[in-house]
Design a protein around this motif. Structure first.
Motif, PDB file in Angstrom:
ATOM      1  N   TRP A 135       0.712  -1.139  -0.154  1.00 43.63           N
ATOM      2  CA  TRP A 135       0.156   0.192   0.060  1.00 43.63           C
ATOM      3  C   TRP A 135       0.842   1.294  -0.118  1.00 43.63           C
ATOM      4  O   TRP A 135       1.787   1.135   0.672  1.00 43.63           O
ATOM      5  N   PRO A 136       0.385   2.280  -0.683  1.00 40.94           N
ATOM      6  CA  PRO A 136       1.111   3.455  -0.671  1.00 40.94           C
ATOM      7  C   PRO A 136       0.940   4.242   0.858  1.00 40.94           C
ATOM      8  O   PRO A 136      -0.382   4.000   1.334  1.00 40.94           O
ATOM      9  N   GLU A 137       1.534   5.080   0.957  1.00 41.43           N
ATOM     10  CA  GLU A 137       1.212   5.945   2.331  1.00 41.43           C
ATOM     11  C   GLU A 137       0.348   6.956   1.992  1.00 41.43           C
ATOM     12  O   GLU A 137       0.435   7.893   1.262  1.00 41.43           O
ATOM     13  N   LEU A 138      -0.920   7.136   2.660  1.00 39.39           N
ATOM     14  CA  LEU A 138      -1.811   8.327   2.383  1.00 39.39           C
ATOM     15  C   LEU A 138      -1.699   9.026   3.904  1.00 39.39           C
ATOM     16  O   LEU A 138      -1.766   8.545   4.800  1.00 39.39           O
ATOM     17  N   LYS A 139      -1.814  10.520   3.407  1.00 41.45           N
ATOM     18  CA  LYS A 139      -1.820  11.472   4.676  1.00 41.45           C
ATOM     19  C   LYS A 139      -2.974  12.202   4.427  1.00 41.45           C
ATOM     20  O   LYS A 139      -3.577  12.685   3.540  1.00 41.45           O
ATOM     21  N   ASN A 140      -3.326  12.809   5.904  1.00 42.80           N
ATOM     22  CA  ASN A 140      -4.253  14.143   5.803  1.00 42.80           C
ATOM     23  C   ASN A 140      -5.677  14.042   5.238  1.00 42.80           C
ATOM     24  O   ASN A 140      -5.757  14.743   4.164  1.00 42.80           O
ATOM     25  N   ASN A 141      -6.183  13.048   5.501  1.00 43.90           N
ATOM     26  CA  ASN A 141      -7.731  12.833   4.847  1.00 43.90           C
ATOM     27  C   ASN A 141      -8.698  13.318   5.940  1.00 43.90           C
ATOM     28  O   ASN A 141      -9.983  12.744   5.514  1.00 43.90           O
ATOM     29  N   GLY A 142      -8.500  13.569   6.880  1.00 45.53           N
ATOM     30  CA  GLY A 142      -9.475  14.108   7.698  1.00 45.53           C
ATOM     31  C   GLY A 142      -9.759  13.071   8.895  1.00 45.53           C
ATOM     32  O   GLY A 142      -8.849  12.117   9.057  1.00 45.53           O
TER      33      GLY A 142
END
Length: 266
Positions: free
Chosen positions: A116-123
């Motif tokens: 998985w890619p790293e996801l950030k700052n989605n609330g």
């Protein structure tokens, strides 16, 4: 390093040595993830998968003999079903505020292995601590959401969360109406929990079960996110819960039987 021929030979040897019936099986592919030290065996169909797993005993012995951290068996059919569902869900979230999940869905199309890619700052998202609580919280964190955790009082005594009133059945079958009201009070548009469906939009709020949404099995989630069973749950509801996961191909029948047995012996 690991070939289809080598794995097939090892499985046959283990089955013969430990008194299992000599049944034919076919291996479609073998994938080794050196980064995670995980071996993925792709069987041709579900009967081949069952022969290789051997009631969990054969696959356990295979892992020991190969000296790898984890061995998992999938049928080619299971992976085809998974990819079909993931593609459908990519289309379902187009144009919605859940489109930020696309990189995760795209990564799942390439599974195995899982990268998985790293996801950030989605609330923030409301996470109701249900049976697979660790997977629910872990998913939220991995996709860049801050989990606002709520759960039935005393269900997870070691966890920090806002306790709410509810029945033991809700740990397995969350109360949609109750959670929607809580989400609305907090201004949240995503609720994550063990819902009996993958994704539903109600009153502009997304109710999401990530395991069903990604067609990720109980075994996979356990090793990817961890697992801690609740101390409070409804025993009859546990049977319904497990049967639904087994029926959808998201849980092995042996895992389901063990969960029911442990839940009922308490």
């Amino acid at each position: 390093m690991f070939t289809k021929g080598l794995i097939a030979e090892k499985v046959r040897e283990i089955r013969e040595k430990h008194g299992f019936e000599n049944v034919p099986f076919f291996i479609d592919d073998v994938i080794y993830d050196s980064e995670g030290d995980k071996l993925f065996i792709i069987a041709r169909d579900r009967s081949d998968k069952s022969a290789i797993i051997g009631n969990s005993f054969v696959i356990g012995k295979l892992r020991e003999e190969l000296g790898v951290k984890q061995v998992t068996v999938y049928s080619k059919l299971d992976l085809l079903i998974k990819r079909k569902k993931v593609r459908e869900n990519i289309e379902r979230i187009k144009g919605t505020y859940l489109e930020f999940l696309n990189p995760i869905l795209e990564a799942e199309l390439k599974f195995p292995p899982r990268k998985w890619p790293e996801l950030k700052n989605n609330g923030e998202a409301l996470v109701f601590l249900s049976f697979n609580a660790k997977a629910m919280v872990g998913f939220a964190e991995k996709v860049g959401l801050i989990p606002v955790k709520v759960g039935i009082k005393y269900a997870f005594p070691k966890w920090e969360y806002e306790a709410i009133e509810g029945s033991p059945r809700e740990v397995l079958f969350p109360d949609e109406d109750k959670l929607i009201e809580i989400a609305k009070e907090r201004g949240l548009s995503i609720i994550i929990s063990d819902f009996p469906f993958d994704l539903k939009f109600r009153e502009s709020i997304a109710l999401l079960n990530p395991l069903r949404f990604l067609h990720m099995g109980f075994f996979e989630a356990k090793y990817f996110f961890g697992f801690e069973k609740p101390v409070i749950l409804d025993k009859m509801a546990l049977i319904d819960f497990v049967v639904s996961y087994v029926y959808e191909g998201l849980m092995e029948s042996t895992d389901g039987a063990n969960l029911i047995w442990r839940g009922w012996r308490r």
